[in-house]
Write an enzyme that holds these catalytic residues in place. Sequence first.
Site, PDB file in Angstrom:
ATOM      1  N   HIS A  23       0.596  -1.372  -0.139  1.00 48.30           N
ATOM      2  CA  HIS A  23      -0.306   0.081   0.069  1.00 48.30           C
ATOM      3  C   HIS A  23       0.816   1.098   0.014  1.00 48.30           C
ATOM      4  O   HIS A  23       0.238   2.260  -0.538  1.00 48.30           O
ATOM      5  CB  HIS A  23      -1.293  -0.295   1.200  1.00 48.30           C
ATOM      6  CG  HIS A  23      -2.125  -1.028   0.488  1.00 48.30           C
ATOM      7  ND1 HIS A  23      -1.827  -2.210   0.367  1.00 48.30           N
ATOM      8  CD2 HIS A  23      -3.292  -0.513   0.454  1.00 48.30           C
ATOM      9  CE1 HIS A  23      -3.564  -2.835   0.395  1.00 48.30           C
ATOM     10  NE2 HIS A  23      -3.836  -1.505   0.309  1.00 48.30           N
ATOM     11  N   TYR A  42      -9.889   8.169   2.398  1.00 46.34           N
ATOM     12  CA  TYR A  42      -9.154   6.660   2.588  1.00 46.34           C
ATOM     13  C   TYR A  42      -8.555   6.050   4.299  1.00 46.34           C
ATOM     14  O   TYR A  42      -7.182   6.502   4.278  1.00 46.34           O
ATOM     15  CB  TYR A  42      -9.213   6.049   1.082  1.00 46.34           C
ATOM     16  CG  TYR A  42      -9.775   4.814   1.718  1.00 46.34           C
ATOM     17  CD1 TYR A  42      -9.760   3.859   2.271  1.00 46.34           C
ATOM     18  CD2 TYR A  42      -9.501   3.677  -0.367  1.00 46.34           C
ATOM     19  CE1 TYR A  42     -10.344   2.416   2.228  1.00 46.34           C
ATOM     20  CE2 TYR A  42      -9.375   2.636   0.148  1.00 46.34           C
ATOM     21  CZ  TYR A  42      -9.995   1.856   1.100  1.00 46.34           C
ATOM     22  OH  TYR A  42     -10.184   0.084   0.611  1.00 46.34           O
ATOM     23  N   TRP A  78      -6.772  -6.701  -7.175  1.00 45.76           N
ATOM     24  CA  TRP A  78      -7.264  -8.177  -6.802  1.00 45.76           C
ATOM     25  C   TRP A  78      -6.014  -8.963  -6.414  1.00 45.76           C
ATOM     26  O   TRP A  78      -5.611  -9.527  -5.291  1.00 45.76           O
ATOM     27  CB  TRP A  78      -8.116  -8.356  -6.467  1.00 45.76           C
ATOM     28  CG  TRP A  78      -9.490  -7.131  -6.287  1.00 45.76           C
ATOM     29  CD1 TRP A  78      -9.212  -5.842  -5.413  1.00 45.76           C
ATOM     30  CD2 TRP A  78     -10.531  -7.375  -6.707  1.00 45.76           C
ATOM     31  NE1 TRP A  78     -10.865  -5.002  -5.653  1.00 45.76           N
ATOM     32  CE2 TRP A  78     -11.187  -6.419  -6.302  1.00 45.76           C
ATOM     33  CE3 TRP A  78     -11.572  -8.005  -7.602  1.00 45.76           C
ATOM     34  CZ2 TRP A  78     -12.894  -5.340  -6.307  1.00 45.76           C
ATOM     35  CZ3 TRP A  78     -12.917  -7.147  -8.177  1.00 45.76           C
ATOM     36  CH2 TRP A  78     -13.720  -6.669  -6.761  1.00 45.76           C
TER      37      TRP A  78
END
Length: 105
Positions: A23, A42, A78
């Site tokens: 991330h 976020y 993903w």
Amino acid sequence: MAKRFGFKMYLKPGFKEEYKKRHREIWPEVAALIKSTGVYDYSIFLDEESNTLFAVQKQEGDQSSQDLGDNPIIKKWWAYMSDIMETNPDHSPVTVPLEEMFYLK
């Protein structure tokens, strides 16, 4: 009008540092897509006792990052994350929406 959206996901045991690394190096196209839905704030937190990830988004409009599942870039992200998170058969993270119970302005 701004909305807040909270949900949880699940990290596989032992992958805390790898999750943080991926991330920190989030693909620019993924960040841009998320922002394009109106998400402007976020955060993701980890409960290390349960390996539960708790996410909170502030968003304008009716979309969130959870509405990007048909995008090929998100599908690729993903798949990249599926080795360290609990996922569905399509590699999307297992997510559980959460009901907001309190908000102090």
